[in-house]
Motif scaffolding. Structure first.
Motif, PDB file in Angstrom:
ATOM      1  N   GLY A   1       0.486  -1.426   0.082  1.00 49.80           N
ATOM      2  CA  GLY A   1       0.291  -0.255   0.104  1.00 49.80           C
ATOM      3  C   GLY A   1       0.654   1.278   0.007  1.00 49.80           C
ATOM      4  N   LEU A   2       1.961   1.149   1.067  1.00 52.85           N
ATOM      5  CA  LEU A   2       2.582   2.792   1.065  1.00 52.85           C
ATOM      6  C   LEU A   2       3.933   2.511  -0.630  1.00 52.85           C
ATOM      7  N   THR A   3       4.035   1.689  -0.699  1.00 52.30           N
ATOM      8  CA  THR A   3       5.344   1.573  -1.746  1.00 52.30           C
ATOM      9  C   THR A   3       3.891   1.768  -2.899  1.00 52.30           C
ATOM     10  N   PHE A   4       2.834   1.834  -3.661  1.00 53.77           N
ATOM     11  CA  PHE A   4       1.429   1.967  -4.492  1.00 53.77           C
ATOM     12  C   PHE A   4       1.408   3.926  -3.968  1.00 53.77           C
ATOM     13  N   LEU A   5       0.993   4.309  -2.736  1.00 50.69           N
ATOM     14  CA  LEU A   5       0.615   5.592  -2.405  1.00 50.69           C
ATOM     15  C   LEU A   5       2.279   6.997  -3.264  1.00 50.69           C
ATOM     16  N   LEU A   6       3.301   5.708  -2.514  1.00 45.32           N
ATOM     17  CA  LEU A   6       4.604   6.356  -2.954  1.00 45.32           C
ATOM     18  C   LEU A   6       5.360   7.019  -4.191  1.00 45.32           C
ATOM     19  N   ARG A   7       5.130   5.945  -4.861  1.00 46.96           N
ATOM     20  CA  ARG A   7       5.303   5.958  -6.714  1.00 46.96           C
ATOM     21  C   ARG A   7       3.814   6.712  -7.397  1.00 46.96           C
ATOM     22  N   ILE A   8       3.031   6.657  -6.772  1.00 41.19           N
ATOM     23  CA  ILE A   8       2.303   8.582  -7.309  1.00 41.19           C
ATOM     24  C   ILE A   8       2.632   9.582  -6.744  1.00 41.19           C
TER      25      ILE A   8
ATOM     26  N   ILE B   1      10.981  -6.966   5.378  1.00 46.40           N
ATOM     27  CA  ILE B   1      12.695  -7.624   4.264  1.00 46.40           C
ATOM     28  C   ILE B   1      12.546  -8.150   3.048  1.00 46.40           C
ATOM     29  N   LEU B   2      11.442  -9.133   3.114  1.00 47.24           N
ATOM     30  CA  LEU B   2      11.347 -10.543   2.289  1.00 47.24           C
ATOM     31  C   LEU B   2       9.969  -9.354   0.796  1.00 47.24           C
ATOM     32  N   TRP B   3       9.609  -8.673   1.220  1.00 44.39           N
ATOM     33  CA  TRP B   3       9.127  -7.936   0.071  1.00 44.39           C
ATOM     34  C   TRP B   3       9.522  -6.148  -0.906  1.00 44.39           C
ATOM     35  N   SER B   4      10.444  -6.344  -0.309  1.00 46.65           N
ATOM     36  CA  SER B   4      11.331  -5.198  -0.924  1.00 46.65           C
ATOM     37  C   SER B   4      12.356  -6.007  -1.275  1.00 46.65           C
ATOM     38  N   VAL B   5      12.508  -7.431  -1.392  1.00 44.41           N
ATOM     39  CA  VAL B   5      14.090  -7.984  -1.707  1.00 44.41           C
ATOM     40  C   VAL B   5      12.901  -8.795  -3.231  1.00 44.41           C
ATOM     41  N   VAL B   6      11.812  -9.021  -3.303  1.00 40.59           N
ATOM     42  CA  VAL B   6      11.117  -9.385  -4.143  1.00 40.59           C
ATOM     43  C   VAL B   6      10.820  -8.559  -4.875  1.00 40.59           C
ATOM     44  N   ILE B   7      10.555  -7.442  -3.948  1.00 47.49           N
ATOM     45  CA  ILE B   7      10.265  -6.613  -5.628  1.00 47.49           C
ATOM     46  C   ILE B   7      11.547  -6.299  -6.128  1.00 47.49           C
ATOM     47  N   ASP B   8      12.234  -6.069  -5.729  1.00 49.29           N
ATOM     48  CA  ASP B   8      13.833  -6.105  -6.298  1.00 49.29           C
ATOM     49  C   ASP B   8      14.105  -7.292  -7.579  1.00 49.29           C
TER      50      ASP B   8
ATOM     51  N   PRO C   1      11.525  -6.336 -16.250  1.00 48.83           N
ATOM     52  CA  PRO C   1      12.140  -4.842 -15.712  1.00 48.83           C
ATOM     53  C   PRO C   1      10.375  -4.269 -15.985  1.00 48.83           C
ATOM     54  N   ARG C   2      10.072  -5.059 -17.619  1.00 47.84           N
ATOM     55  CA  ARG C   2       8.365  -4.111 -17.694  1.00 47.84           C
ATOM     56  C   ARG C   2       7.797  -4.370 -16.642  1.00 47.84           C
ATOM     57  N   LEU C   3       7.242  -5.334 -15.716  1.00 47.56           N
ATOM     58  CA  LEU C   3       7.179  -6.076 -14.453  1.00 47.56           C
ATOM     59  C   LEU C   3       7.490  -4.544 -13.463  1.00 47.56           C
ATOM     60  N   GLY C   4       8.282  -5.077 -13.482  1.00 50.60           N
ATOM     61  CA  GLY C   4       8.919  -3.688 -12.382  1.00 50.60           C
ATOM     62  C   GLY C   4       8.961  -1.905 -12.002  1.00 50.60           C
ATOM     63  N   LEU C   5       8.400  -1.345 -13.590  1.00 47.91           N
ATOM     64  CA  LEU C   5       7.530  -0.032 -14.168  1.00 47.91           C
ATOM     65  C   LEU C   5       6.908  -0.176 -13.089  1.00 47.91           C
ATOM     66  N   LEU C   6       6.115  -0.693 -12.749  1.00 45.12           N
ATOM     67  CA  LEU C   6       5.015  -0.433 -11.776  1.00 45.12           C
ATOM     68  C   LEU C   6       5.456   0.125  -9.924  1.00 45.12           C
ATOM     69  N   PHE C   7       6.226  -1.321  -9.594  1.00 44.70           N
ATOM     70  CA  PHE C   7       7.214  -0.712  -8.148  1.00 44.70           C
ATOM     71  C   PHE C   7       8.082   0.506  -8.642  1.00 44.70           C
ATOM     72  N   LYS C   8       8.363   1.193  -9.320  1.00 45.88           N
ATOM     73  CA  LYS C   8      10.119   1.509  -9.686  1.00 45.88           C
ATOM     74  C   LYS C   8      10.059   2.461 -10.474  1.00 45.88           C
ATOM     75  N   PRO C   9      10.413   3.707 -10.209  1.00 48.64           N
ATOM     76  CA  PRO C   9      10.008   4.544 -11.542  1.00 48.64           C
ATOM     77  C   PRO C   9      11.458   4.701 -12.072  1.00 48.64           C
ATOM     78  N   ARG C  10      11.063   5.523 -13.437  1.00 48.62           N
ATOM     79  CA  ARG C  10      12.483   6.091 -14.283  1.00 48.62           C
ATOM     80  C   ARG C  10      12.199   6.956 -14.629  1.00 48.62           C
ATOM     81  N   PRO C  11      14.020   7.122 -14.304  1.00 45.67           N
ATOM     82  CA  PRO C  11      13.950   8.567 -14.777  1.00 45.67           C
ATOM     83  C   PRO C  11      13.387   9.636 -15.233  1.00 45.67           C
ATOM     84  N   ARG C  12      12.705  10.430 -15.096  1.00 44.08           N
ATOM     85  CA  ARG C  12      12.039  11.992 -15.506  1.00 44.08           C
ATOM     86  C   ARG C  12      12.911  13.165 -16.813  1.00 44.08           C
ATOM     87  N   PRO C  13      12.466  12.867 -17.576  1.00 43.60           N
ATOM     88  CA  PRO C  13      13.419  13.939 -18.028  1.00 43.60           C
ATOM     89  C   PRO C  13      12.957  15.645 -18.113  1.00 43.60           C
ATOM     90  N   ILE C  14      13.035  16.475 -17.194  1.00 44.99           N
ATOM     91  CA  ILE C  14      12.845  17.522 -17.104  1.00 44.99           C
ATOM     92  C   ILE C  14      13.410  18.856 -17.865  1.00 44.99           C
TER      93      ILE C  14
END
Length: 172
Positions: A26-33, A79-86, A93-106
């Protein structure tokens, strides 16, 4: 002192695992937003793990509402979820985009990317401040500038101006 009361979990293992899972995901999703700048120099995942581990371990150590066993199960779950998501992000990598943001060009070709800046709630003066921190005085020489997943700004420079029109503000 009864060690069984101190160490034995007061809730079922499954309930503790589900509580830890719900909190982490839940917090991963909120922080991603929320965006990247709120994390400072830490990645959002790192910040999340630290906060959840401290929160989970605290009550067990202080003896407030749970046992050390409850806290240990929650800490291991986080800690388990942190390792699993990594691992998932690395393996797929495509699935990882749900959890790990990419650099955004400014900045692209010497021009501010207003849509990315709006998404990150960055003003032009904040971008200019980041350029100054990197020693950049002429935005027209910036090929790309990115806000990284950890909230930091990285800059790719060019020897020649990539956008002469951007020299309206040569001294940032």
């Amino acid at each position: 002192m009864n060690w069984g009361e101190i160490v034995t979990p007061t809730m079922g293992y499954a309930e503790l695992f589900l509580r830890g899972t719900a909190a982490y995901l839940g917090l991963t999703f909120l922080l991603r937003i929320v965006g990247r700048r709120e994390a400072g120099g830490l990645g959002l995942g790192d910040l999340l793990v630290i906060l959840l581990v401290v929160d989970a371990a605290g009550p067990g150590l202080l003896g407030e509402a749970s046992t050390i066993g409850d806290s240990a199960i929650l800490v291991v779950t986080v800690i388990l979820w942190s390792v699993v998501i990594d691992a998932v992000s690395f393996r797929w990598p495509r699935l990882g985009l749900l959890f790990k943001p990419r650099p955004r060009p400014i900045i692209e070709d010497g021009r501010l990317n207003w849509s990315a800046m709006r998404r990150e709630l960055m003003s032009a003066s904040e971008v200019e401040s980041q350029l100054r921190l990197h020693g950049v005085r002429d935005m027209s020489r910036v090929e790309r500038a990115f806000i990284e997943p950890n909230g930091m700004v990285s800059i790719v420079m060019s020897e020649e101006p990539v956008n002469p029109e951007a020299q309206k503000h040569p001294d940032i």
